[in-house]
Design a protein around this motif. Sequence first.
Motif, PDB file in Angstrom:
ATOM      1  N   LYS A 283       0.823  -1.211   0.000  1.00  0.00           N
ATOM      2  CA  LYS A 283       0.000   0.000   0.000  1.00  0.00           C
ATOM      3  C   LYS A 283       0.858   1.263   0.000  1.00  0.00           C
ATOM      4  CE  LYS A 283      -3.685   2.314   2.593  1.00  0.00           C
ATOM      5  NZ  LYS A 283      -4.560   2.238   3.809  1.00  0.00           N
ATOM      6  N   THR A 284       1.855   1.314   0.881  1.00  0.00           N
ATOM      7  CA  THR A 284       2.695   2.508   0.957  1.00  0.00           C
ATOM      8  C   THR A 284       3.566   2.656  -0.288  1.00  0.00           C
ATOM      9  OG1 THR A 284       4.356   1.238   2.205  1.00  0.00           O
ATOM     10  CG2 THR A 284       2.743   2.485   3.474  1.00  0.00           C
ATOM     11  N   TYR A 285       4.007   1.520  -0.822  1.00  0.00           N
ATOM     12  CA  TYR A 285       4.824   1.551  -2.043  1.00  0.00           C
ATOM     13  C   TYR A 285       4.020   2.100  -3.216  1.00  0.00           C
ATOM     14  CZ  TYR A 285       6.857  -0.247  -6.362  1.00  0.00           C
ATOM     15  OH  TYR A 285       7.334  -0.355  -7.644  1.00  0.00           O
TER      16      TYR A 285
ATOM     17  N   LEU B  99      13.607   9.809  -7.555  1.00  0.00           N
ATOM     18  CA  LEU B  99      12.666   9.445  -6.500  1.00  0.00           C
ATOM     19  C   LEU B  99      12.161   8.021  -6.681  1.00  0.00           C
ATOM     20  CD1 LEU B  99      10.489  12.661  -6.009  1.00  0.00           C
ATOM     21  CD2 LEU B  99      12.336  11.809  -4.565  1.00  0.00           C
ATOM     22  N   LYS B 100      11.919   7.638  -7.917  1.00  0.00           N
ATOM     23  CA  LYS B 100      11.462   6.280  -8.193  1.00  0.00           C
ATOM     24  C   LYS B 100      12.517   5.266  -7.754  1.00  0.00           C
ATOM     25  CE  LYS B 100       9.330   5.439 -12.088  1.00  0.00           C
ATOM     26  NZ  LYS B 100       9.001   5.386 -13.530  1.00  0.00           N
ATOM     27  N   GLU B 101      13.788   5.596  -7.985  1.00  0.00           N
ATOM     28  CA  GLU B 101      14.868   4.695  -7.571  1.00  0.00           C
ATOM     29  C   GLU B 101      14.920   4.578  -6.050  1.00  0.00           C
ATOM     30  OE1 GLU B 101      18.249   6.431  -9.422  1.00  0.00           O
ATOM     31  OE2 GLU B 101      17.905   5.471 -11.372  1.00  0.00           O
ATOM     32  N   LYS B 102      14.701   5.712  -5.345  1.00  0.00           N
ATOM     33  CA  LYS B 102      14.683   5.686  -3.880  1.00  0.00           C
ATOM     34  C   LYS B 102      13.516   4.844  -3.371  1.00  0.00           C
ATOM     35  CE  LYS B 102      16.926  10.142  -2.941  1.00  0.00           C
ATOM     36  NZ  LYS B 102      16.753  11.490  -2.347  1.00  0.00           N
ATOM     37  N   VAL B 103      12.367   5.003  -4.007  1.00  0.00           N
ATOM     38  CA  VAL B 103      11.183   4.237  -3.613  1.00  0.00           C
ATOM     39  C   VAL B 103      11.429   2.742  -3.803  1.00  0.00           C
ATOM     40  CG1 VAL B 103       8.771   3.744  -4.188  1.00  0.00           C
ATOM     41  CG2 VAL B 103       9.546   6.108  -4.023  1.00  0.00           C
ATOM     42  N   GLU B 104      11.972   2.384  -4.954  1.00  0.00           N
ATOM     43  CA  GLU B 104      12.240   0.969  -5.251  1.00  0.00           C
ATOM     44  C   GLU B 104      13.257   0.394  -4.253  1.00  0.00           C
ATOM     45  OE1 GLU B 104      10.661  -0.848  -7.178  1.00  0.00           O
ATOM     46  OE2 GLU B 104       9.731   0.403  -8.700  1.00  0.00           O
TER      47      GLU B 104
END
Length: 306
Positions: free
Chosen positions: A196-198, A213-218
């Motif tokens: 959910k948070t991802y 940001l996408k790389e940090k999220v992953e």
Amino acid sequence: MKLTAEKAQELLSDPFEAHDVEFLVTDKVISKDGSVWVKVVPYITARAVQQRLDDIFGLTGWRNEFREVKGGQMCGLSLLIEDQWITRWDGAPLTEIEALKGALSGAGKRAAVQFGIGRYLYAIEPYFINCQLLTDKSECTANYVLIRHDTSENESTYLSAQWETPELPSWALPQADFTPYIEAIESALTKTELTKTYRSAIKFADALGRKDLKEKVEAARKAQFDNIEIETKRERKAKIESLNRKFKSFTKELESAENETVLELAFKKIKPELYGLCKESTLNAEEYQNTLNQIKQQQISRIQGA
């Protein structure tokens, strides 16, 4: 310094200041209780788009080309990136007010979205805002709206109302702090919560066109997934060890029964507790149950042979 395609994309996709974002009323509703609501969505002004292009490419690094089509206008927006002109097209219909001007403005903004300008706004859910009714437009201190109210099958009147401009989410503002989204991922305790948070974080990072940001999220998701896996295995191991200790006490209780009545009562008490412990430990209770059945039968034989 030469503007690279990657840097251009980042600058084009950057969120705008709140004052450059306006809201369009897409629906008006009068509830059964008489309250008035509007549904609004955010959009970027044409002037803000033009200023963004000037800031990034200067006066000679971008251009618009318009073509008239049936019912509206098409706009081809060209940007000079790495010594190459790149053009993307989009269109808009004639509007009810200032039809041609509205179509030109709309087509230009939509063509800009093709390059990522203001595209992040599409990730923002529509706002439903409760309006304040007015007796006259002169009372308006916010955003004015006129709403048709059908009083009967053949009669209608118009209600004057105002609605307050909603606040944009923090991630949709310049220099927004994306840390809360990463922290939410890092603090997820279950795989369901992590998913959910991802999804929330990656949705906004993707809307912003931010590869970093996408790389940090992953990376945060992978790390927390591994942490949850380790913790899940540790907890399961602890539950299995606890179950096995409890099972030993079950067997002793059955083996110490003095007669068949006490044995049957103990067996009936142990059985549901055993199933509960096995379910909590995600273990098959059948093997444990078979062992208890054997112990019960052995104890019956002992009691009857005594």
